[in-house]
Write a protein that holds these residues in place. Structure first.
Motif, PDB file in Angstrom:
ATOM      1  N   VAL A  85      70.297   8.312  28.508  1.00 17.96           N
ATOM      2  CA  VAL A  85      69.291   9.143  27.837  1.00 17.96           C
ATOM      3  C   VAL A  85      68.071   8.308  27.465  1.00 17.96           C
ATOM      4  N   ILE A  86      68.299   7.096  26.975  1.00 14.14           N
ATOM      5  CA  ILE A  86      67.175   6.217  26.614  1.00 14.14           C
ATOM      6  C   ILE A  86      66.315   5.917  27.838  1.00 14.14           C
ATOM      7  N   ARG A  87      66.973   5.596  28.973  1.00 17.88           N
ATOM      8  CA  ARG A  87      66.227   5.300  30.197  1.00 17.88           C
ATOM      9  C   ARG A  87      65.490   6.537  30.701  1.00 17.88           C
ATOM     10  N   TYR A  88      66.160   7.684  30.644  1.00 14.52           N
ATOM     11  CA  TYR A  88      65.566   8.935  31.121  1.00 14.52           C
ATOM     12  C   TYR A  88      64.332   9.298  30.302  1.00 14.52           C
ATOM     13  N   GLU A  89      64.440   9.206  28.984  1.00 14.63           N
ATOM     14  CA  GLU A  89      63.311   9.553  28.129  1.00 14.63           C
ATOM     15  C   GLU A  89      62.166   8.570  28.294  1.00 14.63           C
ATOM     16  N   ALA A  90      62.504   7.298  28.553  1.00 14.86           N
ATOM     17  CA  ALA A  90      61.458   6.295  28.790  1.00 14.86           C
ATOM     18  C   ALA A  90      60.680   6.615  30.062  1.00 14.86           C
ATOM     19  N   ARG A  91      61.398   7.085  31.122  1.00 16.69           N
ATOM     20  CA  ARG A  91      60.732   7.442  32.374  1.00 16.69           C
ATOM     21  C   ARG A  91      59.787   8.640  32.166  1.00 16.69           C
ATOM     22  N   ILE A  92      60.221   9.597  31.369  1.00 15.70           N
ATOM     23  CA  ILE A  92      59.391  10.781  31.098  1.00 15.70           C
ATOM     24  C   ILE A  92      58.088  10.356  30.397  1.00 15.70           C
ATOM     25  N   ILE A  93      58.228   9.454  29.422  1.00 18.02           N
ATOM     26  CA  ILE A  93      57.042   8.990  28.682  1.00 18.02           C
ATOM     27  C   ILE A  93      56.074   8.258  29.612  1.00 18.02           C
ATOM     28  N   MET A  94      56.634   7.431  30.506  1.00 18.31           N
ATOM     29  CA  MET A  94      55.794   6.680  31.449  1.00 18.31           C
ATOM     30  C   MET A  94      55.083   7.601  32.421  1.00 18.31           C
ATOM     31  N   ASN A  95      55.745   8.689  32.830  1.00 16.89           N
ATOM     32  CA  ASN A  95      55.148   9.611  33.800  1.00 16.89           C
ATOM     33  C   ASN A  95      54.122  10.547  33.176  1.00 16.89           C
ATOM     34  N   ASN A  96      54.145  10.651  31.831  1.00 18.12           N
ATOM     35  CA  ASN A  96      53.214  11.549  31.144  1.00 18.12           C
ATOM     36  C   ASN A  96      52.026  10.817  30.617  1.00 18.12           C
TER      37      ASN A  96
END
Length: 237
Positions: free
Chosen positions: A226-237
């Motif tokens: 979940v931490i990695r997934y949410e980090a990817r979302i933040i980077m893509n936004n």
């Protein structure tokens, strides 16, 4: 709290049988002297605790003894009846069984505890249905459950978030539900990943057995994922 500890002692003796003071002290993280005082308190309250001295001795309860259910605290009762509202349990196929068990529990509770359960259910309602109806259709859910229990690999056709479709052989380690959305956690040639069940287009249980690593911790993996997934979302936004 002492009341909770006394209930824990009763549960341990009922479920696991005879225990020494040292064993109970270690399990409950208190001193042996505290355990002896607790045993005195249980005896004074009418609980038929037997103490066998000497080697091989310990504390025990009669084989047919059942502890009163009014040992449940108000927060515990509230938690149980709120937990039954979780829609994911219905998808697992155990929702109706849990609600049936809770109805029996409700009948067995003393009057004040029944009022506690009714009070919380009248004031908090959990609607488990998602606004997005796509998660309701999970045609491969039963097969995934079976593969996890049987330790059998599966071949899946998976559509990723960007719409790309790929074929994978996955060793299923477990299922995770997050806000009503189910994920299959398993190992493929890409390592251990989480696959959203609604994105699995096709699935076949191969019958090929595998060994699930004893060291694998589903909860710990999910927390990191979940931490990695949410980090990817933040980077893509």
């Amino acid at each position: 709290m002492r009341a909770d500890r006394l209930i824990s002692i009763l549960m341990l003796l009922q479920l696991e049988g005879k225990k020494t003071a040292a064993e109970l002290a270690e399990r409950l993280e208190v001193s042996e002297r505290t355990i002896y005082r607790d045993m005195d308190a249980l005896s004074l309250s009418g609980v038929p605790v037997y103490a066998d001295p000497g080697a091989g001795g310990g504390f025990s309860l009669p084989p047919n003894y059942k502890s009163p259910i009014d040992g449940l605290t108000t927060p515990e009762i509230q938690a149980l009846f709120l937990y039954a509202a979780e829609g994911s349990l219905d998808q697992l196929g155990i929702g109706s069984a849990l609600r049936s068990a809770l109805l029996k529990l409700m009948q067995a509770l003393p009057e004040q505890s029944r009022e506690d359960a009714v009070w919380i259910r009248q004031r908090i309602h959990i609607d488990p249905d998602s606004w997005q109806q796509e998660e309701k259709a999970l045609p491969h859910f039963a097969a995934v459950q079976e593969s996890i229990m049987q330790l059998s690999a599966v071949e899946i056709s998976y559509r990723s978030r960007d719409g790309a479709e790929k074929s994978l052989t996955v060793k299923p380690y477990g299922l995770v539900a997050k806000a009503g959305i189910w994920f299959l956690v398993g190992e493929s040639n890409q390592g251990v990943q989480a696959y959203r069940l609604s994105r699995i287009q096709d699935l076949t249980v191969t019958g090929e057995r595998f060994e699930r690593p004893e060291s694998f911790d589903l909860q710990a993996f999910w927390k990191e994922w979940v931490i990695r997934y949410e980090a990817r979302i933040i980077m893509n936004n």
